[in-house]
Design a protein around this motif. Structure first.
Motif, PDB file in Angstrom:
ATOM      1  N   ALA A   1     -37.041  35.401  -6.715  1.00 30.27           N
ATOM      2  CA  ALA A   1     -36.011  34.967  -5.760  1.00 30.27           C
ATOM      3  C   ALA A   1     -36.498  35.182  -4.340  1.00 30.27           C
ATOM      4  O   ALA A   1     -37.251  36.120  -4.064  1.00 30.27           O
ATOM      5  CB  ALA A   1     -34.706  35.722  -5.992  1.00 30.27           C
ATOM      6  N   GLN A   2     -36.050  34.297  -3.472  1.00 30.93           N
ATOM      7  CA  GLN A   2     -36.435  34.364  -2.052  1.00 30.93           C
ATOM      8  C   GLN A   2     -35.203  34.068  -1.215  1.00 30.93           C
ATOM      9  O   GLN A   2     -34.429  33.157  -1.536  1.00 30.93           O
ATOM     10  CB  GLN A   2     -37.531  33.314  -1.787  1.00 30.93           C
ATOM     11  N   ALA A   3     -35.016  34.832  -0.138  1.00 26.95           N
ATOM     12  CA  ALA A   3     -33.856  34.644   0.738  1.00 26.95           C
ATOM     13  C   ALA A   3     -34.139  33.551   1.766  1.00 26.95           C
ATOM     14  O   ALA A   3     -35.236  33.473   2.316  1.00 26.95           O
ATOM     15  CB  ALA A   3     -33.530  35.953   1.454  1.00 26.95           C
ATOM     16  N   PHE A   4     -33.131  32.715   2.013  1.00 25.28           N
ATOM     17  CA  PHE A   4     -33.193  31.699   3.062  1.00 25.28           C
ATOM     18  C   PHE A   4     -32.024  31.930   4.008  1.00 25.28           C
ATOM     19  O   PHE A   4     -30.862  31.982   3.569  1.00 25.28           O
ATOM     20  CB  PHE A   4     -33.106  30.292   2.458  1.00 25.28           C
ATOM     21  N   VAL A   5     -32.336  32.082   5.296  1.00 21.43           N
ATOM     22  CA  VAL A   5     -31.301  32.395   6.289  1.00 21.43           C
ATOM     23  C   VAL A   5     -30.850  31.111   6.986  1.00 21.43           C
ATOM     24  O   VAL A   5     -31.683  30.350   7.505  1.00 21.43           O
ATOM     25  CB  VAL A   5     -31.834  33.417   7.319  1.00 21.43           C
ATOM     26  N   ASN A   6     -29.551  30.880   6.979  1.00 20.37           N
ATOM     27  CA  ASN A   6     -28.918  29.739   7.658  1.00 20.37           C
ATOM     28  C   ASN A   6     -29.350  28.398   7.039  1.00 20.37           C
ATOM     29  O   ASN A   6     -30.340  28.313   6.321  1.00 20.37           O
ATOM     30  CB  ASN A   6     -29.199  29.741   9.167  1.00 20.37           C
ATOM     31  N   GLY A   7     -28.598  27.374   7.376  1.00 19.81           N
ATOM     32  CA  GLY A   7     -28.936  26.037   6.912  1.00 19.81           C
ATOM     33  C   GLY A   7     -30.254  25.553   7.478  1.00 19.81           C
ATOM     34  O   GLY A   7     -30.925  24.720   6.863  1.00 19.81           O
ATOM     35  N   ASP A   8     -30.652  26.089   8.637  1.00 17.89           N
ATOM     36  CA  ASP A   8     -31.919  25.691   9.258  1.00 17.89           C
ATOM     37  C   ASP A   8     -33.092  25.927   8.309  1.00 17.89           C
ATOM     38  O   ASP A   8     -34.001  25.118   8.216  1.00 17.89           O
ATOM     39  CB  ASP A   8     -32.152  26.465  10.563  1.00 17.89           C
TER      40      ASP A   8
ATOM     41  N   PRO B   1     -24.434  23.822  16.952  1.00 21.67           N
ATOM     42  CA  PRO B   1     -23.164  23.174  16.608  1.00 21.67           C
ATOM     43  C   PRO B   1     -21.999  23.825  17.344  1.00 21.67           C
ATOM     44  O   PRO B   1     -22.131  24.923  17.896  1.00 21.67           O
ATOM     45  CB  PRO B   1     -23.051  23.409  15.096  1.00 21.67           C
ATOM     46  N   LYS B   2     -20.858  23.163  17.309  1.00 22.32           N
ATOM     47  CA  LYS B   2     -19.677  23.669  18.023  1.00 22.32           C
ATOM     48  C   LYS B   2     -19.239  25.027  17.478  1.00 22.32           C
ATOM     49  O   LYS B   2     -18.897  25.939  18.233  1.00 22.32           O
ATOM     50  CB  LYS B   2     -18.543  22.647  17.890  1.00 22.32           C
ATOM     51  N   GLU B   3     -19.249  25.163  16.169  1.00 16.99           N
ATOM     52  CA  GLU B   3     -18.844  26.429  15.543  1.00 16.99           C
ATOM     53  C   GLU B   3     -19.966  26.908  14.615  1.00 16.99           C
ATOM     54  O   GLU B   3     -19.925  26.682  13.409  1.00 16.99           O
ATOM     55  CB  GLU B   3     -17.541  26.233  14.765  1.00 16.99           C
ATOM     56  N   PRO B   4     -20.983  27.588  15.189  1.00 18.53           N
ATOM     57  CA  PRO B   4     -22.133  28.013  14.377  1.00 18.53           C
ATOM     58  C   PRO B   4     -21.763  29.101  13.371  1.00 18.53           C
ATOM     59  O   PRO B   4     -20.894  29.939  13.638  1.00 18.53           O
ATOM     60  CB  PRO B   4     -23.130  28.536  15.413  1.00 18.53           C
ATOM     61  N   ILE B   5     -22.421  29.076  12.218  1.00 20.80           N
ATOM     62  CA  ILE B   5     -22.169  30.043  11.144  1.00 20.80           C
ATOM     63  C   ILE B   5     -23.499  30.586  10.650  1.00 20.80           C
ATOM     64  O   ILE B   5     -24.391  29.819  10.255  1.00 20.80           O
ATOM     65  CB  ILE B   5     -21.425  29.386   9.961  1.00 20.80           C
ATOM     66  N   ILE B   6     -23.641  31.917  10.657  1.00 19.84           N
ATOM     67  CA  ILE B   6     -24.819  32.564  10.079  1.00 19.84           C
ATOM     68  C   ILE B   6     -24.552  32.791   8.589  1.00 19.84           C
ATOM     69  O   ILE B   6     -23.438  33.169   8.207  1.00 19.84           O
ATOM     70  CB  ILE B   6     -25.090  33.904  10.791  1.00 19.84           C
ATOM     71  N   ASP B   7     -25.555  32.552   7.761  1.00 16.86           N
ATOM     72  CA  ASP B   7     -25.338  32.706   6.319  1.00 16.86           C
ATOM     73  C   ASP B   7     -26.664  32.950   5.617  1.00 16.86           C
ATOM     74  O   ASP B   7     -27.732  32.870   6.224  1.00 16.86           O
ATOM     75  CB  ASP B   7     -24.644  31.456   5.747  1.00 16.86           C
ATOM     76  N   ILE B   8     -26.570  33.226   4.318  1.00 17.34           N
ATOM     77  CA  ILE B   8     -27.771  33.473   3.519  1.00 17.34           C
ATOM     78  C   ILE B   8     -27.576  32.857   2.133  1.00 17.34           C
ATOM     79  O   ILE B   8     -26.451  32.825   1.611  1.00 17.34           O
ATOM     80  CB  ILE B   8     -28.047  34.994   3.407  1.00 17.34           C
ATOM     81  N   THR B   9     -28.669  32.328   1.596  1.00 17.49           N
ATOM     82  CA  THR B   9     -28.659  31.855   0.215  1.00 17.49           C
ATOM     83  C   THR B   9     -30.013  32.187  -0.383  1.00 17.49           C
ATOM     84  O   THR B   9     -30.930  32.608   0.329  1.00 17.49           O
ATOM     85  CB  THR B   9     -28.331  30.350   0.124  1.00 17.49           C
ATOM     86  N   PHE B  10     -30.153  32.024  -1.688  1.00 16.49           N
ATOM     87  CA  PHE B  10     -31.366  32.469  -2.380  1.00 16.49           C
ATOM     88  C   PHE B  10     -31.920  31.354  -3.252  1.00 16.49           C
ATOM     89  O   PHE B  10     -31.187  30.753  -4.037  1.00 16.49           O
ATOM     90  CB  PHE B  10     -31.057  33.700  -3.244  1.00 16.49           C
ATOM     91  N   LYS B  11     -33.217  31.111  -3.105  1.00 12.62           N
ATOM     92  CA  LYS B  11     -33.894  30.212  -4.043  1.00 12.62           C
ATOM     93  C   LYS B  11     -34.315  31.052  -5.238  1.00 12.62           C
ATOM     94  O   LYS B  11     -34.969  32.088  -5.082  1.00 12.62           O
ATOM     95  CB  LYS B  11     -35.123  29.571  -3.391  1.00 12.62           C
TER      96      LYS B  11
END
Length: 384
Positions: free
Chosen positions: A45-52, A175-185
């Motif tokens: 598994a690998q972490a990916f930060v934000n949609g970017d 973006p107008k309302e930026p959101i920080i997030d994390i997902t995992f491959k």
């Protein structure tokens, strides 16, 4: 007594007890009673930060599909982000892959017009809505939502976590309302457990039964991480994620780090946090300084004084709003997925988390948490 979780590896219980610290063994025993699903071995598994970071890789994976794409999300907005995924899903369908997309009935309505028309009119894409609702605030359907976010391609690789599809996640595009997030491959046999969750949700939404593409470990396994999926919902899986969180708090020896956007648990969780801190565990909770839900900040703050008094540390991150959901225990055990630390996630919504033991991934996630703390202010306990 069911099959013993500790012999599934082909090693004896005694051999495993030498390899795994005793508190984690206790947690694994508890976990098997909570949800009798074996750990799948050999994952990565690998972490990916934000949609970017995440969206380009997710879309690349989708567009490379040969057999199957299974995708479910709470929110799938009809915006820049949504269009990236529609384009990739169209390519997968052109490749001949069977494409199934499932979106929650309330989450679908976060953008108008919704993404539904674009998905329905694309040949080769099957689209379904989970408990359809005409409005995001159509009571009583504001609860019992499918909050899961899972993407599976060809049964081999998946993205799993708490990140929706919305342009707010493309933080670098301002973006107008930026959101920080994390997902995992995630790659490896545990992807099969995710596929079963999707399959059940697909059938529940009124679609036909199907057999998902499965992970076939012909060659070497992708990694060494043991992992398993824990579904939760107001059905047969009721309360499983909350029980696992309680178990982890009771087994933790040194550190507990919790990152969540919404923190409104019931008293049992608050007491478990306090007890862990009182017995010397370094318990840290990382929350946004300003919520995106009206009234949430005041509601969360109501529990701070009692936690701070008992030694729990609370950090509030500066904007943008942080939607990440992570639990890291003793720099080794990770619990990640869609569930927030509130009653809606623990009791009312359909959620899904992954439990895994992996020191390398834990180090990677630990660094991400450290960056969050560097952008945060510590709450102070006022003794008066």
């Amino acid at each position: 007594k069911g099959p013993d979780i500790f012999t599934v590896t082909g090693k004896s219980a005694e051999e495993i007890e030498k390899e795994i610290p005793r508190p984690f063994l206790q947690l694994m025993r508890l976990g098997y009673k909570v949800h009798p699903q074996h750990f799948a071995l050999g994952n990565r598994a690998q972490a990916f930060v934000n949609g970017d970071e995440a969206y380009p890789e997710m879309c690349r994976l989708i567009a490379s599909a040969k057999k199957e794409v299974l995708m479910q999300s709470y929110i799938f907005d009809n915006d820049r982000a949504g269009q990236m995924f529609v384009k990739a899903l169209k390519q997968a369908a052109k490749n001949g892959a069977k494409v199934k997309v499932l979106v929650d009935g309330v989450g679908l309505n976060y953008s108008k017009p919704t993404i539904a028309a674009a998905l329905r009119r694309t040949p080769g894409i099957e689209f379904s809505v989970f408990l359809p609702s005409k409005s995001p605030i159509n009571l009583p359907f504001v609860n019992l939502r499918n909050h899961r976010k899972i993407l599976i391609v060809d049964g081999l690789a998946a993205f799993f976590g708490g990140m929706n599809v919305a342009e707010g996640n493309l933080v670098q595009t301002q973006p107008k309302e930026p959101i920080i997030d994390i997902t995992f491959k995630v790659e490896g046999p545990v992807v099969d457990q995710m596929s079963r969750v999707f399959e059940e949700d697909w059938i529940f939404s009124g679609k036909k039964h199907f057999i998902p593409a499965s992970f076939r470990a012909g060659g070497p396994l992708p990694g060494t991480m043991p992992a398993r999926i824990i579904p939760d919902g107001p059905d047969g899986d009721y309360g499983k994620i909350e029980l696992m969180a309680l178990g982890a708090l009771s087994c933790a020896q040194k550190t507990v780090q919790i990152v969540t956007p919404y923190f409104l648990p019931e008293n049992n969780i608050l007491i478990a946090l306090e007890v862990a801190a009182m017995r010397g565990v370094n318990v840290e909770i990382i929350l946004p300084s300003k919520s995106n839900i009206l009234g949430m900040d005041g509601a969360m703050r109501a529990n701070f004084a009692r936690l701070l008094e008992k030694g729990v540390k609370i950090y509030r991150t500066r904007p943008p709003f942080d939607h990440s959901k992570i639990m890291l225990v003793d720099d080794a055990w990770l619990f990640v997925g869609s569930a927030n630390w509130d009653v809606r996630s623990f009791k009312l919504n359909f959620e899904c988390n992954m439990e895994c033991l992996d020191k390398q991934l834990a180090r990677e996630v630990g660094k991400i948490i450290a960056r969050k703390k560097a952008n945060a202010t510590a709450e102070k306990w006022d003794k008066n």
